[in-house]
Scaffold this active site. Structure first.
Site, PDB file in Angstrom:
ATOM      1  N   ARG A  87       0.855  -1.194   0.000  1.00  0.00           N
ATOM      2  CA  ARG A  87       0.000   0.000   0.000  1.00  0.00           C
ATOM      3  C   ARG A  87       0.888   1.241   0.000  1.00  0.00           C
ATOM      4  O   ARG A  87       1.701   1.408   0.914  1.00  0.00           O
ATOM      5  CB  ARG A  87      -0.901  -0.015   1.241  1.00  0.00           C
ATOM      6  CG  ARG A  87      -1.743   1.215   1.341  1.00  0.00           C
ATOM      7  CD  ARG A  87      -2.654   1.254   2.568  1.00  0.00           C
ATOM      8  NE  ARG A  87      -3.239   2.578   2.584  1.00  0.00           N
ATOM      9  CZ  ARG A  87      -3.342   3.371   3.642  1.00  0.00           C
ATOM     10  NH1 ARG A  87      -2.955   2.945   4.828  1.00  0.00           N
ATOM     11  NH2 ARG A  87      -3.851   4.569   3.520  1.00  0.00           N
ATOM     12  N   HIS A 131      -2.988  10.798   0.743  1.00  0.00           N
ATOM     13  CA  HIS A 131      -2.483  10.611   2.109  1.00  0.00           C
ATOM     14  C   HIS A 131      -1.927  11.965   2.561  1.00  0.00           C
ATOM     15  O   HIS A 131      -0.722  12.110   2.811  1.00  0.00           O
ATOM     16  CB  HIS A 131      -1.440   9.494   2.138  1.00  0.00           C
ATOM     17  CG  HIS A 131      -1.247   8.861   3.482  1.00  0.00           C
ATOM     18  ND1 HIS A 131      -1.390   7.518   3.722  1.00  0.00           N
ATOM     19  CD2 HIS A 131      -0.909   9.400   4.679  1.00  0.00           C
ATOM     20  CE1 HIS A 131      -1.147   7.245   4.990  1.00  0.00           C
ATOM     21  NE2 HIS A 131      -0.854   8.384   5.604  1.00  0.00           N
ATOM     22  N   GLU A 176      -7.551   8.413   6.312  1.00  0.00           N
ATOM     23  CA  GLU A 176      -7.865   9.055   7.587  1.00  0.00           C
ATOM     24  C   GLU A 176      -8.373  10.489   7.445  1.00  0.00           C
ATOM     25  O   GLU A 176      -7.688  11.440   7.861  1.00  0.00           O
ATOM     26  CB  GLU A 176      -6.638   9.005   8.500  1.00  0.00           C
ATOM     27  CG  GLU A 176      -6.225   7.587   8.848  1.00  0.00           C
ATOM     28  CD  GLU A 176      -5.233   7.509  10.012  1.00  0.00           C
ATOM     29  OE1 GLU A 176      -4.802   8.566  10.494  1.00  0.00           O
ATOM     30  OE2 GLU A 176      -4.924   6.391  10.442  1.00  0.00           O
ATOM     31  N   ASN A 301      -7.451   1.662   9.958  1.00  0.00           N
ATOM     32  CA  ASN A 301      -6.137   1.904  10.558  1.00  0.00           C
ATOM     33  C   ASN A 301      -6.333   1.871  12.062  1.00  0.00           C
ATOM     34  O   ASN A 301      -7.069   2.681  12.620  1.00  0.00           O
ATOM     35  CB  ASN A 301      -5.593   3.277  10.144  1.00  0.00           C
ATOM     36  CG  ASN A 301      -5.349   3.369   8.637  1.00  0.00           C
ATOM     37  OD1 ASN A 301      -5.451   2.372   7.925  1.00  0.00           O
ATOM     38  ND2 ASN A 301      -5.036   4.557   8.170  1.00  0.00           N
ATOM     39  N   TYR A 303      -4.484   1.621  15.908  1.00  0.00           N
ATOM     40  CA  TYR A 303      -3.271   1.703  16.721  1.00  0.00           C
ATOM     41  C   TYR A 303      -3.535   1.536  18.211  1.00  0.00           C
ATOM     42  O   TYR A 303      -2.755   0.925  18.920  1.00  0.00           O
ATOM     43  CB  TYR A 303      -2.555   3.043  16.482  1.00  0.00           C
ATOM     44  CG  TYR A 303      -1.947   3.117  15.108  1.00  0.00           C
ATOM     45  CD1 TYR A 303      -0.690   2.600  14.858  1.00  0.00           C
ATOM     46  CD2 TYR A 303      -2.660   3.677  14.039  1.00  0.00           C
ATOM     47  CE1 TYR A 303      -0.127   2.636  13.592  1.00  0.00           C
ATOM     48  CE2 TYR A 303      -2.100   3.720  12.761  1.00  0.00           C
ATOM     49  CZ  TYR A 303      -0.837   3.195  12.548  1.00  0.00           C
ATOM     50  OH  TYR A 303      -0.289   3.211  11.290  1.00  0.00           O
ATOM     51  N   GLU A 361      -3.576  -0.230   8.187  1.00  0.00           N
ATOM     52  CA  GLU A 361      -2.415   0.198   8.976  1.00  0.00           C
ATOM     53  C   GLU A 361      -2.521  -0.370  10.382  1.00  0.00           C
ATOM     54  O   GLU A 361      -3.596  -0.342  10.991  1.00  0.00           O
ATOM     55  CB  GLU A 361      -2.333   1.726   9.126  1.00  0.00           C
ATOM     56  CG  GLU A 361      -1.898   2.464   7.902  1.00  0.00           C
ATOM     57  CD  GLU A 361      -1.819   3.966   8.129  1.00  0.00           C
ATOM     58  OE1 GLU A 361      -1.560   4.398   9.282  1.00  0.00           O
ATOM     59  OE2 GLU A 361      -2.019   4.698   7.162  1.00  0.00           O
TER      60      GLU A 361
HETATM   61  C1  FCB Z   1      -1.526   7.123  10.785  1.00  0.00           C
HETATM   62  C2  FCB Z   1      -1.093   7.674   9.453  1.00  0.00           C
HETATM   63  C3  FCB Z   1       0.239   7.153   8.983  1.00  0.00           C
HETATM   64  C4  FCB Z   1       1.232   7.055  10.106  1.00  0.00           C
HETATM   65  C5  FCB Z   1       0.650   6.313  11.282  1.00  0.00           C
HETATM   66  C6  FCB Z   1       1.601   6.128  12.428  1.00  0.00           C
HETATM   67  O1  FCB Z   1      -2.445   7.977  11.371  1.00  0.00           O
HETATM   68  O2  FCB Z   1      -2.065   7.367   8.475  1.00  0.00           O
HETATM   69  O3  FCB Z   1       0.687   7.971   7.930  1.00  0.00           O
HETATM   70  O4  FCB Z   1       1.698   8.297  10.444  1.00  0.00           O
HETATM   71  O5  FCB Z   1      -0.498   6.985  11.734  1.00  0.00           O
END
Ligand code: FCB
Length: 452
Positions: A87, A131, A176, A301, A303, A361
């Site tokens: 990607r 992006h 995002e 995405n 985290y 992500e």
């Molecule tokens: C996300 C972004 C990516 C990267 C990660 C850690 O929010 O899409 O570009 O910075 O965080």
């Protein structure tokens, strides 16, 4: 940890596993460098990073990882890693330097080399159209705050599809949108650095309509291609089960998640958020229908989670973000919480039922050190990966249509306002000589893919 159930025992069929997409992700501004080479013009991120004080250490993406020059090296790294998909995003101002006019042959040549290089190595290109790096020339004409941005994006999407659609079969329109709108136009943390709530709402709307138009562009040209959007979804939990904290969590959830998910899945903007923010949604014509144009997949995405408590601290949202105590956090200060991914997936299935989901992500930053023998033993990244991939198996075993996983990121890169201080890569980048070295996590992921 005990709450993570390993789903390895529960795999359905070999076929299902073979179809699962194993990938890695990057973004143009974070890796390409060559900011002024071969006709590229500045994006809003070039402008922003050159304003003193906007990024850690004043870092910019001028050189980033020099991926523009080191493309073949990076393609070979991907091949070694064994990923089936990569990607990446296209730099709009490298492809169309004046934003909405003619293409730049050097830009076209670069992305052709990338796409052809991937296909030659049996790696499927997943192209993200946007992006975060809007051409500065378009920002100067009103940028995402202007409704015209929808037409500019449609033109850009058509150009991409015309140039690359014969070979690119997986498209992500926008990455995002909440970061673009909330962080770029309300918080001021990201380019272009504004702090205007109504501007951020207008931008979020234009981004969503632009997304819908781009979906139609892809499907009209290549009905067999798959297209979706990548949302940054950070699930919200209440700090306690008090009614006040629950209400605070609902407010944050509305602003961060439902604001985007609801209109994309045909429900319009959440009325509670519109009321609470006291803003006007610039919804015209058939915008809501365009936003809800069916997609083939939802990109997620993931985290961490966020925790909300009642409180007046966080401006108009009237809540307080709480840092959980005694939990493990990454170098970003982000809690490691794989269960949040599972909860999020269940909710997406129940509330929105996307046709398919890809984790576009997921990853972690750590202060990696190169050992005396040249090795980078990033055990905590391995552990993060392992735990999230165990959760992926649990999600699949529940019958949720999760079809792929992209590690963020292929290589260390320019982490926006954190500059080069935060390393997310599977490959270590030495910013003195731009050499790349696979970390222990790259070896681990490679083996994981090989065994899957
Ligand atoms: C996300 C972004 C990516 C990267 C990660 C850690 O929010 O899409 O570009 O910075 O965080």
């Amino acid at each position: 940890m005990s709450f993570i159930k390993s789903g390895f025992c529960c795999r359905n069929t070999a076929e299902v596993n073979n179809d699962f997409v194993w990938g890695a992700a990057t973004a143009a501004y974070q890796i390409e460098g060559a900011a002024t080479a071969d006709g590229r013009t500045p994006s809003i991120w070039d402008t922003f990073t050159h304003i003193p004080g906007k990024t850690h250490n004043g870092d910019t993406g001028d050189d980033a990882c020099r991926h523009y020059e080191l493309l073949e090296t990076d393609l070979d790294s991907m091949s070694w890693l064994g990923i089936s998909a990569y990607r990446f995003s296209v730099s709009w101002s490298r492809l169309i330097p004046d934003g909405d006019g003619a293409v730049n042959p050097a830009g076209v040549a670069f992305y052709n080399r990338l796409i052809d290089g991937l296909l030659a190595r049996g790696i499927e290109p997943w192209l993200t159209m946007y992006h975060w790096d809007l051409p500065q020339v378009l920002h100067d004409r009103g940028g995402w705050q202007s409704r015209e941005s929808i037409d500019w994006f449609e033109h850009y999407a058509s150009t991409l599809v015309t140039l690359f659609g014969d070979r690119v079969k997986h498209w992500i329109t926008i990455n995002e949108p909440h970061c673009v709108a909330w962080f770029g136009y309300y918080r001021g943390w990201f380019a272009p650095g504004l702090t205007d709530i109504q501007a951020s709402i207008d931008v979020s709307h234009h981004l969503l309509v632009a997304h819908g138009r781009a979906v139609r562009v892809v499907k009209n040209a290549w009905p067999d291609a798959l297209v979706g959007i990548s949302l940054g979804l950070t699930p919200v939990e209440a700090a306690s089960d008090s009614a006040e904290d629950e209400a605070a969590a609902r407010r944050l959830d509305g602003y961060d998640l439902r604001w985007f998910l609801d209109p994309l899945y045909g429900r319009g903007y959440p009325a509670d958020v519109v009321r609470q923010l006291n803003i006007t949604v610039p919804s015209l014509h058939d915008d809501l229908d365009v936003i809800a144009t069916p997609t083939d997949f939802l990109g997620v995405n993931y985290y961490l989670r966020q925790i909300a408590a009642a409180g007046p601290v966080d401006g108009f949202l009237d809540l307080t973000g709480v840092d959980p105590e005694g939990v493990e956090v990454t170098d970003m200060g982000w809690e490691i919480y794989p269960d949040g991914l599972l909860h999020l997936m269940r909710r997406l299935r129940n509330d929105y039922a996307p046709a398919a989901i890809y984790i576009t992500e997921n990853g972690s930053a750590w202060p990696d050190v190169v050992g005396d023998n040249g090795e980078i033993v990033d055990s905590r990244r391995v552990d993060y990966l392992r735990r999230h991939l165990d959760t992926v198996e649990t999600i699949k075993s529940e019958g949720i249509a999760l079809k792929g996983y992209f590690a963020w990121s292929l290589l260390d890169n320019f982490e926006w306002n954190s500059g080069y201080a935060k390393r997310f890569g599977l490959f270590y980048v030495n910013y003195d000589d731009f050499s790349r070295t696979p970390k222990a996590s790259a070896h681990w992921y490679r083996e994981h893919i090989r065994k899957s």
